[in-house]
Design an enzyme around this catalytic site. Structure first.
Site, PDB file in Angstrom:
ATOM      1  N   TYR A 100      -3.710   1.475  -5.093  1.00  0.00           N
ATOM      2  CA  TYR A 100      -2.561   1.975  -4.341  1.00  0.00           C
ATOM      3  C   TYR A 100      -1.671   2.802  -5.273  1.00  0.00           C
ATOM      4  O   TYR A 100      -1.009   2.277  -6.164  1.00  0.00           O
ATOM      5  CB  TYR A 100      -1.742   0.834  -3.746  1.00  0.00           C
ATOM      6  CG  TYR A 100      -2.464  -0.047  -2.754  1.00  0.00           C
ATOM      7  CD1 TYR A 100      -3.665   0.324  -2.164  1.00  0.00           C
ATOM      8  CD2 TYR A 100      -1.931  -1.273  -2.404  1.00  0.00           C
ATOM      9  CE1 TYR A 100      -4.318  -0.499  -1.250  1.00  0.00           C
ATOM     10  CE2 TYR A 100      -2.565  -2.104  -1.487  1.00  0.00           C
ATOM     11  CZ  TYR A 100      -3.758  -1.707  -0.917  1.00  0.00           C
ATOM     12  OH  TYR A 100      -4.390  -2.533  -0.012  1.00  0.00           O
ATOM     13  N   TRP A 107       0.831  -1.201   0.000  1.00  0.00           N
ATOM     14  CA  TRP A 107       0.000   0.000   0.000  1.00  0.00           C
ATOM     15  C   TRP A 107       0.871   1.258   0.000  1.00  0.00           C
ATOM     16  O   TRP A 107       0.720   2.134  -0.854  1.00  0.00           O
ATOM     17  CB  TRP A 107      -0.919  -0.015   1.204  1.00  0.00           C
ATOM     18  CG  TRP A 107      -1.883   1.135   1.364  1.00  0.00           C
ATOM     19  CD1 TRP A 107      -2.008   2.254   0.588  1.00  0.00           C
ATOM     20  CD2 TRP A 107      -2.869   1.257   2.374  1.00  0.00           C
ATOM     21  NE1 TRP A 107      -3.008   3.065   1.053  1.00  0.00           N
ATOM     22  CE2 TRP A 107      -3.559   2.468   2.161  1.00  0.00           C
ATOM     23  CE3 TRP A 107      -3.246   0.468   3.451  1.00  0.00           C
ATOM     24  CZ2 TRP A 107      -4.597   2.901   2.992  1.00  0.00           C
ATOM     25  CZ3 TRP A 107      -4.287   0.906   4.260  1.00  0.00           C
ATOM     26  CH2 TRP A 107      -4.951   2.104   4.028  1.00  0.00           C
ATOM     27  N   ASP A 161       1.171  -8.373  -1.485  1.00  0.00           N
ATOM     28  CA  ASP A 161      -0.206  -7.910  -1.591  1.00  0.00           C
ATOM     29  C   ASP A 161      -0.205  -6.458  -2.048  1.00  0.00           C
ATOM     30  O   ASP A 161       0.415  -5.607  -1.417  1.00  0.00           O
ATOM     31  CB  ASP A 161      -0.911  -8.015  -0.233  1.00  0.00           C
ATOM     32  CG  ASP A 161      -2.310  -7.441  -0.295  1.00  0.00           C
ATOM     33  OD1 ASP A 161      -3.194  -8.116  -0.849  1.00  0.00           O
ATOM     34  OD2 ASP A 161      -2.524  -6.307   0.190  1.00  0.00           O
TER      35      ASP A 161
END
Length: 187
Positions: A61, A21, A56
């Site tokens: 993002y 992220w 991930d």
């Protein structure tokens, strides 16, 4: 590092993964602040060197930037980690984010993620948020279709409650790819 099976998939993942992220950088609604791409790439490679075997990320993002940085970090690696990404959050030219679980949107998002990540197939593709709630079934059915088409290996959800997961599960069960050839009986 020990691994554990992810759900009912054939993926055996380490208990810790790399969350991407923050590496999306700044200049978007949910940003963590400015990031140096070289530092992000070095952090991903250091995580993989310790034995972590999955990353991930999500299309939203950095409005695609995180996926691009992940691809750069994995460039040239022969033993690549699993790459998980998410759909359902889209942005416009003014960088305004909205949520969509409509089939055409998810298909566009999938193609864009495949291109940014420089892969032919996503290891795990997830609906990021169950929003709009009325479209959960359409979103899940689209993910199941993408799996059947071979664009994704496994599908899942993020930020869903138990009732929403049951609705998705009832909407359409993903199965093996279907043949387009109709069997004929011998006469």
């Amino acid at each position: 590092m020990k691994t554990k099976r992810l759900g009912n998939s054939d993926l055996f993942i380490t208990p810790i993964g790399f969350g991407a992220w923050a590496i999306g950088g700044s200049g978007w609604q949910f940003a963590w602040g400015t990031q140096d791409d070289r530092d992000s790439i070095a952090a991903i490679r250091a995580a993989l060197d310790t034995g972590i075997n999955w990353i991930d990320t999500a299309a939203v993002y950095g409005l695609g930037h995180s996926e691009e940085v992940v691809a750069r970090a994995l460039d040239g690696m022969s033993n690549r980690p699993y790459v998980f990404t998410k759909c359902g959050m889209v942005w416009d030219n003014q960088r305004e984010i909205r949520r969509s679980l409509k089939a055409d949107s998810i298909r566009r998002e999938c193609e864009a993620s495949l291109r940014r990540l420089r892969v032919d197939t996503l290891d795990l593709y997830q609906i990021h948020w169950p929003d709009p709630d009325a479209d959960v079934e359409e979103g899940w059915a689209t993910l199941a279709a993408l799996k059947e088409e071979g664009k994704v290996r496994h599908i899942g959800v993020s930020n869903f409650d138990a009732a929403q997961m049951k609705r998705a599960q009832a909407a359409r069960q993903p199965g093996p790819p279907r043949s387009s050839v109709t069997p004929q009986r011998a006469s």
